[in-house]
Each structure stands twice: as structure tokens, then as C-alpha cells.
Design an enzyme around this catalytic site. Sequence first.
Site: not given
Ligand SMILES: Cc1cc2nc3c(=O)[nH]c(=O)nc-3n(C[C@H](O)[C@H](O)[C@H](O)COP(=O)(O)OP(=O)(O)OC[C@H]3O[C@@H](n4cnc5c(N)ncnc54)[C@H](O)[C@@H]3O)c2cc1C
Length: 302
Positions: A160, A210, A285
Site C-alpha cells: 500500500r 479500510s 491507509e
Molecule cells: C468501500 C471501499 C472499499 C475499498 N476497498 C479497497 C480495497 O480492497 N483495497 C484497496 O487497496 N483500497 C480499497 N479502498 C480504498 C480506495 O478505493 C483505493 O485506495 C483507491 O485506489 C483510491 O483511488 P481514488 O481514485 O479514489 O484515489 P483518491 O482517494 O482520490 O486519492 C488517493 C490518493 O491518491 C492521490 N491521487 C489520486 N489520483 C491521482 C493521480 N491521478 N495523480 C496523482 N495522485 C493521485 C491523491 O492525491 C491521494 O493522495 C476502498 C475504498 C472504499 C470506499
Amino acid sequence: MAFVATSLVGTGYWAIGGPADLLVEPGAPAEVAAAVRELRDSGVPVAVIGGGTNVLFPDEGFRGVVLKVAGRLNRFRIDGCRVESESGVWVPRLARTAGCLGLTGIEHTVGIPGTLGGLVLMNGGSQRKGIGTHVVRVTGCDASGNPVSFTREECAFAYRESRLQTNGCIVTGVELELARGDAAAIRREMIGIMKSRRLKFPKRLPNCGSVFVSNPAMYEKFGPPGKMIEDAGLKGTRIGGALIPELHGNFIVNTGGATADDVKRLVRLVRERVEARTGFWLVCEVRTLLADGTFVPLHDRL
Ligand SMILES: Cc1cc2nc3c(=O)[nH]c(=O)nc-3n(C[C@H](O)[C@H](O)[C@H](O)COP(=O)(O)OP(=O)(O)OC[C@H]3O[C@@H](n4cnc5c(N)ncnc54)[C@H](O)[C@@H]3O)c2cc1C
């Protein structure tokens, strides 16, 4: 490029946060670089997000521009086992498409909400896997809008974690290498993953998945964070509108009107109680937004 004034409540999955001055949604990698260059010259803080599924926004909002690299940057191309994708593509869509084409490697991501860029930055995954294993190259721009490109090794993926969390790269493109597999078997596996997630995870109330990450030493002695939290008797604990649900100890749900402060106080309480019982400080995380536009793990700012 799309410009809207926004409340962060509607932007992040926790449904928490005050107003932001502006939300910008670029529609091409070149627009991301152009927006970053323009904003750098104006000195306005810029916060980059994907789907907002893993971030806690501050109650006071954000005096700057939120650059949302998501649904408008969602083109991808699959050639043999190689996937070339823009970073805003929705991860479950990509996993399902690859699976239908008989490509194996990312089926574990089928239930993860969020963009490919966010997933790569977080080295996210499930079943103790991370997307980093399949990354060939990440492209994007730096904080000045100049093009950058990193190989898998340069991304330094760990559980992670990735160097992208600290090197200021704004990810606009990701190249993945998958392998040939059996489409029917991949489909069965994805259905199984979705079924088990539906049973394990709370789904009706806003949450960010998480809250804490596991680590091998801790896991060996006490199990995953959810179990450590449960063993500390913390399931059902509530502060304001933030609650640790009975269903899963490693989640915090917004039962209605939760503030970022409620979530922070609950995270602090969990960390203190678990440390007193096990000697381990749980690491978040989930990330939180600072006034300068950078994100840090939530436990750094409690
Ligand atoms: C119901 C639920 C279940 C989940 N299950 C999992 C799971 O099983 N495993 C897991 O690993 N995660 C899980 N997550 C967490 C999350 O979905 C992941 O970490 C996901 O990959 C984050 O993607 P995002 O586009 O929403 O990023 P964001 O939440 O928008 O951003 C996360 C970080 O990434 C950065 N970021 C995002 N996009 C970019 C970009 N293009 N360039 C530079 N920086 C960027 C942001 O600045 C921030 O620091 C879950 C979340 C929820 C709500």
C-alpha cells in the site's frame, strides 16, 4: 476542461468536508499539464484527487483548486497482454474488461472503487496483492507541468505504498502487463470476490474502505487491523457521527453529519487503545488533505 465551484462533501466518499474554491476536471493529459502550469504561476494551492475514495477532506474546506483526474480521462487500449490506460479510468470497469478478454492479473481489483491513478499511487489491491506487480510504466507531469515517466522499479512499490505518494507526480497514464488466462475462470473468481466483499464490508453508509494498513509483523502476532480493533472492544464505538460498525472493525462510517474532527478523534482513540493492548501503532491507509494541497496519511495529522 470542466470547472465548477464545489463542496468537498460531495467529492469524497466519506461525505465530509467544507467548500473548495474550484474543482477542475481535465479531459486529456495535456489539459492536466496545462492546468498545473497555469495554477503554478498563480501560486494557488492545487490538490490532486482521483475518485476521492481514500481521502478525508478538512471541515474548513480547501482554499485552492481541486484537480480531479477521473471520469473525463478514461480511455484505454488493450493490445495482447499490454494495457495502456489513462489514469482516470474506473478500476472495476478495467478489471472486468480485461477479464472478459481472458487477461489475468487484476481480477483482485474488481471491487475496489476508485481510479487507476489512485490505485497505482496507493499500490492498492485485495487478497494481499497490489496493482504495482503489473505496472510497466507510469506517466504524468510534475508540479510544474513538465512530463515525467517512471518504471515499476522507480515507483518503489511496497505494501500500500509507492514513491508516487511523495514525489509529486500527477499520474495521467498507466501501462500494465497482464497474462493470458481463462475468461470463464477469471469471471468466476471476480464473482466470488464481489460476493465476499458484499458480506464483509458495510455498504449503506459513506466510508473510505479500510482505515488502517496491515503489516506482516503485526499480522503474525495479532491478525489484521480489523481483528485488532475488534479484540480491543472497539466495534460499535462512536464519536459524533463517526462510527466503527459491527460488521468490520477496520471501517469508519459516517452515520450522518460526521465531521473530519469526529473521524480524527475516533482514529486517535483506536490507535491509543490498540497500542496499549498490543504495542503496535496502527498506520492509516486513508490520507488527508493539507492546506498546501498535499496529502499525508491521516495519522500524521491527528
Ligand atoms: C468501500 C471501499 C472499499 C475499498 N476497498 C479497497 C480495497 O480492497 N483495497 C484497496 O487497496 N483500497 C480499497 N479502498 C480504498 C480506495 O478505493 C483505493 O485506495 C483507491 O485506489 C483510491 O483511488 P481514488 O481514485 O479514489 O484515489 P483518491 O482517494 O482520490 O486519492 C488517493 C490518493 O491518491 C492521490 N491521487 C489520486 N489520483 C491521482 C493521480 N491521478 N495523480 C496523482 N495522485 C493521485 C491523491 O492525491 C491521494 O493522495 C476502498 C475504498 C472504499 C470506499
